[in-house]
Design an enzyme around this catalytic site. Structure first.
Site, PDB file in Angstrom:
ATOM      1  N   GLU A  45       0.788  -1.306  -0.099  1.00 33.83           N
ATOM      2  CA  GLU A  45       0.122  -0.012   0.051  1.00 33.83           C
ATOM      3  C   GLU A  45       0.799   1.030  -0.008  1.00 33.83           C
ATOM      4  O   GLU A  45       2.378   1.419   0.200  1.00 33.83           O
ATOM      5  CB  GLU A  45      -0.897  -0.034   1.194  1.00 33.83           C
ATOM      6  CG  GLU A  45      -1.836  -1.229   1.080  1.00 33.83           C
ATOM      7  CD  GLU A  45      -3.140  -1.237   2.289  1.00 33.83           C
ATOM      8  OE1 GLU A  45      -2.910  -0.364   3.331  1.00 33.83           O
ATOM      9  OE2 GLU A  45      -3.970  -2.008   1.944  1.00 33.83           O
ATOM     10  N   CYS A  54      -1.606  -4.656  -5.794  1.00 35.35           N
ATOM     11  CA  CYS A  54      -2.218  -5.873  -5.169  1.00 35.35           C
ATOM     12  C   CYS A  54      -1.188  -7.087  -5.192  1.00 35.35           C
ATOM     13  O   CYS A  54      -0.078  -6.851  -5.813  1.00 35.35           O
ATOM     14  CB  CYS A  54      -3.155  -6.511  -5.904  1.00 35.35           C
ATOM     15  SG  CYS A  54      -4.751  -5.505  -5.981  1.00 35.35           S
ATOM     16  N   GLU A  56      -1.394 -10.222  -5.922  1.00 36.75           N
ATOM     17  CA  GLU A  56      -1.078 -10.929  -7.354  1.00 36.75           C
ATOM     18  C   GLU A  56      -0.346 -10.047  -8.376  1.00 36.75           C
ATOM     19  O   GLU A  56       0.432 -10.950  -9.128  1.00 36.75           O
ATOM     20  CB  GLU A  56      -2.568 -10.996  -7.877  1.00 36.75           C
ATOM     21  CG  GLU A  56      -3.434 -11.736  -7.096  1.00 36.75           C
ATOM     22  CD  GLU A  56      -4.365 -10.729  -6.034  1.00 36.75           C
ATOM     23  OE1 GLU A  56      -3.863  -9.832  -5.442  1.00 36.75           O
ATOM     24  OE2 GLU A  56      -5.667 -11.158  -5.860  1.00 36.75           O
TER      25      GLU A  56
HETATM   26  N1  THU Z   1      -6.033  -6.353  -2.572  1.00 35.33           N
HETATM   27  C1  THU Z   1      -4.973  -7.375  -3.106  1.00 35.33           C
HETATM   28  O1  THU Z   1      -3.760  -7.329  -2.661  1.00 35.33           O
HETATM   29  N2  THU Z   1      -5.504  -8.054  -3.954  1.00 35.33           N
HETATM   30  C2  THU Z   1      -6.612  -8.159  -4.372  1.00 35.33           C
HETATM   31  O2  THU Z   1      -7.347  -8.766  -5.498  1.00 35.33           O
HETATM   32  C3  THU Z   1      -7.667  -7.269  -3.950  1.00 35.33           C
HETATM   33  C4  THU Z   1      -7.251  -6.314  -3.026  1.00 35.33           C
HETATM   34  C5  THU Z   1      -5.342  -5.459  -1.672  1.00 35.33           C
HETATM   35  C6  THU Z   1      -4.920  -4.161  -2.058  1.00 35.33           C
HETATM   36  C7  THU Z   1      -5.239  -3.211  -0.747  1.00 35.33           C
HETATM   37  O3  THU Z   1      -3.721  -3.213  -0.263  1.00 35.33           O
HETATM   38  C8  THU Z   1      -6.041  -3.971   0.048  1.00 35.33           C
HETATM   39  O4  THU Z   1      -6.168  -5.430  -0.763  1.00 35.33           O
HETATM   40  C9  THU Z   1      -7.523  -3.554   0.215  1.00 35.33           C
HETATM   41  O5  THU Z   1      -8.199  -3.385  -0.938  1.00 35.33           O
END
Ligand code: THU
Length: 136
Positions: A45, A54, A56
């Site tokens: 983040e 994210c 992935e």
């Molecule tokens: N997030 C992921 O890492 N992968 C996803 O497919 C959905 C969301 C993360 C992004 C952010 O840091 C947190 O989850 C909340 O959205």
């Protein structure tokens, strides 16, 4: 050969590396490339929220920047603290995965433990997708 349960284990471990001070939602991903290599990723983040990456995509970009072009399977786990839930990949991550696989063949494992996960194909999660073939 890394099996599905083991791959989920790597996703769960990668989740512990998440940098998620704003949402508190920690995600881990682990993928296998067509030559059998393992790559992991976590969400990263940012104080400028939109700059967040994210888990992935972190894993995919690590693999691609290492020269890999085909992903065979990916495991994902996520949740706040110890409360894991079914962390389905977001739309942007589904599209990024689409670039580096045959959607019918890419195995996507979403789960909360090495013994409790569900298996999908990318085709199921992203039907009628737009991919590289469209631009040939
Ligand atoms: N997030 C992921 O890492 N992968 C996803 O497919 C959905 C969301 C993360 C992004 C952010 O840091 C947190 O989850 C909340 O959205």
């Amino acid at each position: 050969m890394i099996g599905d349960k083991e791959l989920m284990g790597f996703a769960l471990a990668a989740r512990h590396m998440a940098y998620a001070p704003y949402s508190g939602y920690q995600v881990g991903a682990a993928l296998i490339t067509d030559d059998g290599q393992l790559y992991t990723g976590c969400n990263v983040e940012n104080a400028s929220y939109g700059a967040t990456c994210c888990a992935e995509r972190t894993a995919v970009f690590k693999a691609v920047s290492d020269g890999k072009r085909v992903i065979k399977s990916i495991a994902i786990s996520g949740g706040k603290g110890d409360e894991l839930n079914m962390a389905f990949p977001c739309g942007i991550c589904r599209q990024v995965l689409r670039e580096f696989c045959d959607p019918k063949k890419l195995k996507v494992l979403v789960g909360i433990s090495s013994d409790d996960y569900k298996e999908y194909s990318l085709q199921e999660l992203l039907p009628e997708s737009f991919g590289p073939e469209a631009l040939e």
